[in-house]
Design a protein around this motif. Structure first.
Motif, PDB file in Angstrom:
ATOM      1  N   GLN A 253     -12.922  -3.859  -3.460  1.00 30.31           N
ATOM      2  CA  GLN A 253     -11.662  -4.328  -4.016  1.00 30.31           C
ATOM      3  C   GLN A 253     -10.584  -3.256  -3.807  1.00 30.31           C
ATOM      4  N   GLY A 254      -9.346  -3.620  -4.126  1.00 30.97           N
ATOM      5  CA  GLY A 254      -8.271  -2.649  -4.021  1.00 30.97           C
ATOM      6  C   GLY A 254      -8.433  -1.515  -5.017  1.00 30.97           C
ATOM      7  N   HIS A 281       1.638   0.152  -5.793  1.00 27.77           N
ATOM      8  CA  HIS A 281       0.334  -0.437  -6.129  1.00 27.77           C
ATOM      9  C   HIS A 281       0.438  -1.947  -6.295  1.00 27.77           C
ATOM     10  N   ARG A 282       1.520  -2.365  -6.974  1.00 26.30           N
ATOM     11  CA  ARG A 282       1.698  -3.807  -7.178  1.00 26.30           C
ATOM     12  C   ARG A 282       1.902  -4.535  -5.849  1.00 26.30           C
ATOM     13  N   GLU A 285      -1.438  -4.156  -3.773  1.00 26.14           N
ATOM     14  CA  GLU A 285      -2.673  -4.529  -4.479  1.00 26.14           C
ATOM     15  C   GLU A 285      -3.785  -3.519  -4.246  1.00 26.14           C
TER      16      GLU A 285
END
Length: 1023
Positions: A253-254, A281-282, A285
């Protein structure tokens, strides 16, 4: 351009003593070439994944190999995590090897395995390697020619052959290579980007993974989940790997926000404010690649120290990573980008000589300078040992390739194809797949006829390597080229269809292969090409009979082909007639099958050629549904074996050995069947054909179970399943299930399947193959109501619902045993008649999967139920004799028990005890707990009856006493039969025994004798 082929400095080629210092000749900065494949980005997070990898490395060091798959989207860090695991492996003394997959369709088959084997041979200089590899690894030379130099002196490289057997030999050789290499030094084998792997490489991965658990190998793979549909070859491989105990999948995952902060801090000299990192980060992801690219994009902007400007720039980053990559490429000079666009047309991997040739005029220094520019920006990477480069990410290559104008791409592909042909003029085999890709992509400017020729050659080469999936791709490409550019060549289209259909059959795509052969047949009719039609008909039949497809359509095609047989040579007519024989067998037209085979044999004898005669003789062997033909099948099989042996082609026998072994066991000729199984095994070992190896193991499994060697049988069944599931998983699973059923029943362990049964009862369709077996298991476990429910589902319409296929006889005897257990007297006579043609034989399932003992045992049980004591005695005695003569010890115990049970019911306690004692002793010796319990229960019944009832005078049995009492009452044989529910014939049989035992000459004397011995009086009281 001599300096292009270099091993030292990546620019000038000078060998340096200190590789971490600038080159003393040209001043080029050093390029990292670590064994972990050049890890360059910071590594953060992934603690859980690293711990599991650490444990897997420890297991591999201890001889408990694993297969670990890293999955996730593009840029998520799969390769970077693999690099970190490789670092751990190196620290623990493991040899770390990489096999990268290429995304372009021209990549050669087995490329990741070839690269890994080449790297292993370069790295491993242990003098023990040749002896360890031995001749078993020789076949692997096909995909790694360098291996030939490391085999023991004098080792001959075998001809690889064709078909599933040849592919199995190749796969077994490669697996042997890795096992022996790991015996010298534990291995970490990294297969990167498996979503780009050719299907043949994936099949090899699944093959090797089966046995990796007992080796010092950690197989670490990575693949991209996006676009992985059910039809993708990797999806099938992953499904197969899930069934192996040593497989583990790690979806990535991220990164978390905390991990993102640490990664940004490690990758950047100036850490952005927390709000900017949160926005990054947003937006990304947590995808590491996107984070790094966004960070670079951010630092290249005019934000200065303004956090608001930085946040705004991050927000304005295009959502697609292609835009981010585009911004990165914009930092390169125009000449560098132009050179990289040419490289992108070659593929993700490219070598300097070809790139220099395509780039045209210019100095070597300028070319290397542009590549150094791309290296510095990490757009490309150097691939040791050189002179080879690759794009650092597939998306970078795709962006560059898509930006090329279509006309420019076509021209470049044409030049690449010309260069490959010129550079490999001495032998194109190694580059045929690449050449086919580039030649096709060069159209319409290129030579369509040449592109088609190359595609066909690439397909043929792939077939020779058993890379059937690659062959399918190349044949489909060839068909597309022919249809689009050379539509007038219809005959060639037909030849391509035949080749494609044959490869589809080899690859297990039987349904698609059938469609292809039908298309070829339709084309042949249009063209009036009788030979093409005949070959299409043969291909269609061969595609179907091995998977037991009904033969009606194949028979129709073959009959149509034979209508014009006058124009065919005799060998082709034999092939057509032999195929028609099989097709008729598989559609229930046995008389036509017999006629076709007779014609084929007669014609083959006129030819005096061994292979046509072998085919003609062997064609009749699948006719197992006709019990009247058993002796003829045995005769044909014996002659066919002699023909193959005289011709020196024992590999032909894989088409008949399974059928012949089953016929021998059915006939009760176990003395011939046992050596045949050994011959079969020797031939299979010599020519390493997987079908023959599986058949040989199945034969040995049957013999072990038949003789009561249950531990051996279970081990052999497992070995048979292991081989069988690699090329015919559906059949392997069914055969294994039946073999384990036989063993568990003998061992009295059918209760282990009880939880499964509770869900099956009532849900299994009436026409299901498992319905008779379900009924028998329930009856064996004394589950009478479920057994009756399953039995009644079978009994309708005179048991017509039991399909007349290779399982018919097995299912009928299952049903007969349930009938006897449930006491279904009305239907016993019908089942008795159905089994009549098989009297004196054994019950054999399929080719050589399992044996269920003598048919006479089942007929004896049915006769006893119907009250036909004379036939019951004859059949049960015959069953015991056959089981004893053939060495079927478990079935001998069953037959003696059934005989004892019948004798006890007839009141012959002494004879019953004799058979029962023998059955119980054998059951205990073999560990047949269920039968032993039934024997002990019957033994207690006999002992109780003996204590309660005085012995009958003159040794008359209980049934004979009953007949004598009714005789004293004046009943006729017919009346006695109706009262006792037995046949008049059986009554007459008992009367003869009564007269003999009482020394009477007539029924009147016997009645008087009964009155004197007070037998008649007891009879009146009971009547």
């Amino acid at each position: 351009m001599a300096t292009l082929d270099r091993m030292g400095c990546h620019r000038c080629g000078r060998v340096r003593l200190h590789t971490d210092a600038p080159c003393p000749a040209c001043g080029a900065a050093p390029i990292a070439k670590a064994a972990v494949a050049g890890a360059s980005e910071p590594f953060v997070g992934r603690r859980g994944e690293l711990q599991l990898a650490h444990d897997a490395l420890g297991g591999a060091l201890a001889g408990r190999g694993r297969v670990v798959m890293l999955s996730g989207e593009a840029g998520i860090g799969k390769t970077r995590l693999a690099q970190e695991v490789a670092t751990l492996a190196l620290r623990r003394g493991m040899l770390t090897l990489w096999g990268r997959c290429l995304e372009e369709p021209g990549a050669p088959p087995f490329l990741p395995w070839t690269r890994a084997m080449q790297a292993c041979l370069r790295a491993c200089r242990d003098e023990r390697l040749p002896a360890l590899l031995g001749r078993e690894a020789a076949a692997a030379v096909e995909i790694a020619p360098e291996l030939a130099e490391r085999l023991p002196p004098g080792t001959a490289v075998p001809a690889i052959g064709e078909g599933d057997q040849a592919r199995f030999r190749l796969f077994a050789a490669v697996a042997h290579f890795w096992r022996q290499a790991a015996a010298l030094r534990p291995l970490l084998l990294v297969l990167d980007n498996l979503h780009w792997a050719d299907a043949s490489s994936l099949r090899l991965l699944a093959f090797i993974a089966q046995d990796v658990g007992e080796s010092r190998i950690l197989l670490l793979g990575s693949y991209r989940e996006a676009g992985l549909s059910r039809q993708h070859p990797l999806a099938a491989t992953l499904a197969e790997l899930l069934n192996t105990r040593q497989f583990c999948r790690l979806p990535l995952q991220g990164l978390s926000l905390d991990e993102t902060e640490r990664m940004v801090a490690a990758a950047s000299a100036v850490t952005p404010p927390p709000a900017v990192i949160a926005t990054m980060h947003r937006r990304t992801e947590g995808n590491p690649l996107y984070l790094v690219e966004t960070l670079r994009f951010l630092h290249q902007g005019p934000c200065g120290d303004d956090p608001h400007a930085a946040a705004a720039r991050v927000e304005t980053v295009p959502s697609g990573i292609r835009a981010v990559i585009g911004q990165r490429l914009n930092q390169l000079s125009a000449p560098c980008c132009e050179l990289l666009a040419i490289a992108a047309c070659i593929g993700r991997d490219f070598d300097l000589p070809l790139l220099a040739e395509l780039a045209g005029a210019g100095s070597e220094a300028a070319l290397l300078g542009r590549l150094d520019e791309a290296l510095a920006q990490r757009v490309i990477e150097l691939v040791p040992p050189g002179p080879q480069y690759q794009f650092s990410h597939v998306l970078i290559r795709e962006v560059l390739y898509d930006e090329l104008p279509a006309s420019r791409r076509v021209a470049l592909h044409g030049r690449i194809a010309e260069s490959l042909e010129a550079r490999h003029a001495g032998g194109l085999d190694a580059v045929l797949a690449q050449l086919a890709y580039h030649a096709a992509a060069a159209l319409p400017a290129g030579n369509a006829a040449r592109a088609l020729d190359i595609a066909q050659q690439a397909a043929a080469r792939a077939v020779a390597l058993m890379a059937y999936e690659e062959a399918l791709r190349c044949y489909r490409l060839a068909l597309q080229l022919q249809e689009r550019w050379l539509p007038a060549e219809r005959a060639r289209h037909g030849a391509l269809l035949l080749a494609l259909g044959a490869v589809q059959t080899h690859a297990g795509e039987n349904d698609a292969g059938a469609v292809t052969f039908l298309e070829a047949a339709t084309l042949a009719r249009t063209l009036g090409d009788a030979d093409l039609f005949a070959q299409a008909a043969l291909g269609f039949e061969n595609n179907g009979w091995r998977i037991s497809r009904p033969g009606e359509q194949a028979a129709a095609l073959l009959e149509e082909a034979l209508a014009g047989e006058d124009g065919f040579d005799a060998a082709l007519r034999v092939d057509l007639l032999a195929a028609l024989c099989r097709a008729c067998i598989f559609c229930g037209r046995q008389p036509q099958a017999n006629a076709s085979q007779r014609r084929a044999v007669a014609l083959a004898r006129e030819l005096a050629m061994p292979q046509p005669l072998f085919k003609a003789l062997a064609a009749i062997l699948p006719a197992r549904a006709d019990p009247a033909q058993l002796d003829e099948r045995l005769r044909c099989a014996r002659e066919a074996l002699e023909v193959a042996e005289r011709a020196g082609h024992m590999e032909w026998v894989d088409a008949l050995t399974g059928w012949h072994f089953g016929d021998l066991v059915e006939k009760g000729e176990l003395d011939a069947a046992r050596p045949l199984a050994q011959v079969h095994a020797r031939v299979a070992d010599a020519i390493r054909q997987p079908f023959m190896q599986a058949m040989g193991l199945a034969s040995l499994t049957l013999l072990a179970a038949y003789e009561g060697r249950f531990a051996d049988a279970e081990r052999l069944a497992g070995e048979t399943f292991t081989i069988g599931q690699r090329f015919l998983p559906g059949n392997a699973q069914g055969a294994y299930s039946l073999q384990i059923f036989v063993l568990r029943r003998h061992q009295g362990r059918l209760g282990e399947v009880l939880p499964v049964l509770r869900g099956l009862v009532g849900s299994v369709p009436r026409d299901s193959l498992w319905q008779p077996g379900l009924a028998l298991i329930c009856a064996e476990l004394d589950l009478h109501e479920p057994a009756r429910e399953a039995y009644e589902a079978l009994a309708g319409d005179g048991f017509a619902g039991i399909a007349r296929d290779g399982m018919w006889l097995t299912n009928i005897v299952f049903t007969a045993e349930v009938c006897a257990r449930l006491g279904d007297r009305p239907r016993a006579a019908l089942l008795y008649r159905l089994l009549a043609p098989y009297a004196g034989r054994n019950v054999v399932t399929g080719t050589n999967i399992a044996c269920f003992g003598a048919v006479d045992r089942y007929r004896g049980m049915l006769a006893a139920l119907a009250g036909d004591d004379a036939n019951a005695a004859a059949h049960l005695e015959a069953a015991v004799a056959l089981d004893e003569r053939c060495g079927g010890r478990p079935w001998l115990a069953h037959s003696r028990f059934e005989w004892a049970r019948w004798l006890a019911a007839c009141g012959e306690a002494a004879a019953a005890s004799t058979q029962l004692d023998a059955a119980l002793a054998l059951g205990r010796e073999l560990g047949m707990a269920g039968l032993a319990r039934r024997c002990e229960a019957l033994q207690r019944e006999l002992e109780g009856a003996g204590a309660a009832t005085p012995s009958a005078p003159e040794g008359l049995s209980r049934r004979e006493l009953a007949v004598l009492r009714l005789l004293c009452a004046g009943c006729s044989n017919q009346a006695i039969a109706e009262r006792l529910f037995i046949s008049p014939h059986t009554v007459a049989h008992h009367v003869r025994h009564i007269l003999s035992k009482t020394d009477c000459r007539s029924r009147t004397e016997a009645a008087a004798w009964a009155h004197r011995h007070r037998v008649a009086a007891e009879g009146r009281e009971q009547l």
